[in-house]
Scaffold this active site. Structure first.
Site, short mmCIF file in Angstrom:
data_model
loop_
_atom_site.label_atom_id
_atom_site.label_comp_id
_atom_site.label_asym_id
_atom_site.label_seq_id
_atom_site.Cartn_x
_atom_site.Cartn_y
_atom_site.Cartn_z
N HIS A 7 0.74 -1.30 -0.04
CA HIS A 7 0.01 -0.03 -0.09
C HIS A 7 0.77 1.38 -0.13
CE1 HIS A 7 -3.59 2.69 1.09
NE2 HIS A 7 -2.58 3.19 1.74
N GLU A 8 1.67 1.25 0.92
CA GLU A 8 2.67 2.79 0.94
C GLU A 8 3.50 2.76 -0.08
OE1 GLU A 8 2.14 5.03 3.15
OE2 GLU A 8 0.84 3.94 4.30
N HIS A 52 1.76 4.67 -2.93
CA HIS A 52 2.02 6.10 -2.71
C HIS A 52 3.48 6.65 -3.19
CE1 HIS A 52 -1.78 7.03 -0.06
NE2 HIS A 52 -1.34 6.30 0.53
N HIS A 95 3.26 6.78 -6.85
CA HIS A 95 2.54 8.16 -7.17
C HIS A 95 3.49 9.09 -7.12
CE1 HIS A 95 -1.70 10.14 -6.72
NE2 HIS A 95 -0.95 10.46 -7.93
#
Length: 674
Positions: free
Chosen positions: A464-465, A468, A471
């Protein structure tokens, strides 16, 4: 004092901050000069005798504040990742000053006049799409920051913002201090019965590190339901651990939450909105309070019904232990028992298959290679802010350099709880910057020489991290205002949630899920059982999340002037009104340690996780069924969405990928709510 390293741009690769040279005493002078420098740059813009132009106003504004950006990126990461009493003092001193500095820019009448003059003739300027959006978004920000208010209202606004900045810092520091103070210290290994051997060793190592030699310490994660509750067989220990978690910062942060809710409501009213929630969502993809109200409440009844069915299953197992009623400290434990008996999934027995190095390199990085063509090279020659932190250089498929990724994976006393992503250098072609991003997690440190074994939830968090991080790494915009994760709050979780899909993608899972001693792959039948077990517990997870989201919503739909006497009473009433007063399922965050909303930028925005999950579930279906290869699909997702930041409307980027508006059905199916 040595020469302040923030006073000039870093000469390291990608302008990685020169951490080896940075000392605590450098921060405050750098903040003070950085703010002064930027105000001088603003004064040059407003004193320009030429008529306002895009270049002499907007571009000049984008270029301003370089020193402040450098010190702010490093400092606020350290305040979260590796704080100290000195850093905390600087944080408390500088936060209201930064709030005042931001107001000084956005409430500068001459600067706003130049921006507004350009905005009013924006159709005549011949701007490209990204530049036009910059003008429109900057103008919106000035208006939302109070640029059109009268002088008396602006004075009150400045006071509100300064007090809120001070309160947010205090709230965050109170959570950190009380979480450390309430860590559960256990004297005997028998009290840890049920934990895996590596988890027991980690608790012993944690005790040693925290000054409890010979004891075992379970430090609190930032959420309510501590992960150890699923395995501890001693019910009294579970009860103590849950009580420690739920009772954090009640005395200090309860009054702060009440005060901050009132300040935010007053500010919203001053700016022309009925509530803080209305002010926030007006600039999000949701667009209105009504849109959020149309989604969240309709999920409550089916989620509570699912949870009730799960509770009935738990009660059958608990009865064998003489437990007549499932309490909050029982739910995770008996859920694990059901998974073991009904699905033959033993979470503790899975840990040896999820060793950190293998999950990172053969899972997370491998997936980024399959989907986006990336490769990673560790750079031990580059120094970070703490010995735990590792630096990786990221390369494109053709060998071209992309940026740096820093991984800070382990828990320590100086780090706040949770997991998050930071940008140390923000990408911008205007400024010639390439991205330097990092992930922070809180994985327990094992005993010396032992491997770092992860839970399935920690594997999910790692993926999940890193979503980021991608991104930020893939950002390809001209203006720093739009870079990377600078997107609406109810959109920012979407790319990271999508990245979770690769943890169970067969070609990825088979590559990393191998026993750390034997090298044997996770058995295929175990993978199938894990998939089947994933559905059990969706009721609990959805109720826990919705309780937090609607608690946030309750705090921030309070109108100005409404008095709240007691934070715990307000919380109980809000949960009851929402239909979520389920004693055995406390909110994922209770008010007094809900740092997301009172200290982390998610006020009236915690709904964003499920709002983003609508897009995520729909996009996962798109990846699986669009007819392209994974690599081709990854390139579309990168080019049309991840690279765009906020340089175009977020939902337009979603539509450019999927080809239509989002659908809620995939989310409802995923969460068992269809």
């Amino acid at each position: 004092m040595t020469e302040n390293p923030f006073f000039k741009a870093s000469t390291l690769v990608y302008e990685l901050p020169p951490f080896a040279e940075i000392r605590e005493e450098h921060y405050l002078p750098a903040f003070e000069r950085g703010m002064a420098d930027q105000l001088a740059e603003i004064a040059e813009i407003t004193a320009n005798p030429e008529a306002p132009s895009f270049d002499n106003t907007l571009i000049a504004l984008e270029r301003s504040g370089a020193l402040l950006r450098r010190v702010g990126a490093v400092f606020f990461n350290q305040a979260s990742s590796d704080t100290s009493p000195g850093v905390d003092r600087v944080d408390a001193e500088v936060s209201p000053k930064i709030a005042a500095h931001t107001d000084a820019i956005h409430l500068d009448a001459e600067l706003f006049a130049r921006v507004e003059a350009l905005y009013e003739r924006r159709d005549e300027l011949g701007l490209d799409a990204e530049s036009l959006r910059l003008l429109e978004r900057r103008h919106t920000r000035f208006v939302r920051a109070g640029a059109r208010l009268g002088s008396a209202e602006q004075a009150r606004l400045r006071s509100l913002n300064a007090e809120l900045a001070t309160a947010e810092t205090a709230f965050r520091q109170n959570v950190s201090a009380d979480s450390q103070a309430r860590a559960l210290v256990l004297d005997s290994v028998e009290q840890l019965d049920g934990l895996s051997p590596d988890a027991v060793a980690a608790a012993a190592e944690n005790g040693r590190a925290l000054g409890h030699e010979g004891a075992y310490v379970l430090s609190l994660k930032n959420f309510s339901n501590q992960s150890e509750l699923a395995f501890l067989t001693d019910r009294s220990v579970r009860e103590r651990l849950m009580a420690a978690s739920l009772g954090r910062a009640v005395d200090t942060n309860g009054p702060l939450a009440i005060r901050m809710s009132a300040l935010r409501a007053e500010r919203a009213q001053l700016l022309g909105y009925p509530t803080h929630a209305a002010y926030v969502v007006a600039d999000e993809t949701a667009g209105s309070v009504e849109a959020v109200d149309a989604l969240l409440p309709r999920l409550v009844a089916p989620a509570v019904a699912n949870a009730a069915r799960e509770a009935a299953e738990l009660a059958k197992v608990a009865a064998a232990d003489g437990v007549e009623e499932i309490a909050a400290h029982d739910w995770a434990y008996y859920s694990e028992q059901v998974r073991q008996s009904a699905y033959q999934v033993d979470a503790a027995a899975l840990r040896p298959y999820f060793e950190l190095e293998r999950v990172l390199h053969d899972g997370v990085f491998h997936a980024a290679g399959l989907v986006y063509g990336l490769t990673f090279t560790e750079r031990p020659d580059l120094t970070a802010y703490h010995p735990d932190v590792r630096v990786f250089e990221v390369f494109e498929e053709d060998g071209g350099s992309l940026g740096l990724f820093l991984g800070d994976f382990h828990a320590r006393a100086s780090k706040r709880g949770g997991a998050w992503m930071e940008e140390l250098v923000t990408q911008s072609t205007l400024l010639g910057k390439r991205p330097v991003v990092m992930n922070n997690l809180n994985i327990a440190r094992p005993a010396p020489g032992e491997p770092v074994l992860l839970s399935w939830d920690e594997v999910r968090t790692l993926f999940h991290e890193f979503g980021h991080a991608l991104h930020g790494l893939f950002s390809d915009v001209r203006y720093p205002y739009f870079a990377g994760t600078e997107v609406p709050r109810d959109f920012v979780e979407f790319p990271s949630q999508v990245n979770e899909m690769w943890m169970v993608w067969p070609a990825v899972l088979a590559n990393y899920a191998k026993h750390h001693v034997t090298g044997e792959p996770l058995p295929a039948e175990q993978v199938e059982r894990m998939a089947a077990a994933e559905g059990f517990g969706q009721g609990f997870r959805t109720v826990e999340y919705l309780a937090a989201a609607l608690l946030d919503w309750a705090w921030h739909t309070v109108p100005a002037g409404q008095e709240i006497a007691d934070a715990e009473e307000f919380e109980a009433a809000a949960l009851a009104k929402a239909g979520l007063a389920v004693a055995a399922i406390p909110p994922r965050y209770r008010t007094t340690y809900f740092a997301h909303i009172f200290a982390g930028g998610y006020s009236a925005g915690y709904y964003a996780y499920i709002w983003s999950e609508v897009l995520d579930a729909d996009t996962v279906d798109w990846f699986r069924g669009n007819g392209r290869t994974v690599r081709e699909s990854g390139e579309v997702f990168r080019a049309e969405l991840l690279s765009r930041g906020d340089s175009r409307d977020a939902l337009d980027s979603f539509r450019a990928v999927v080809g239509r508006d989002p659908r809620t059905e995939p989310l409802l199916v995923r969460r068992g709510l269809a």
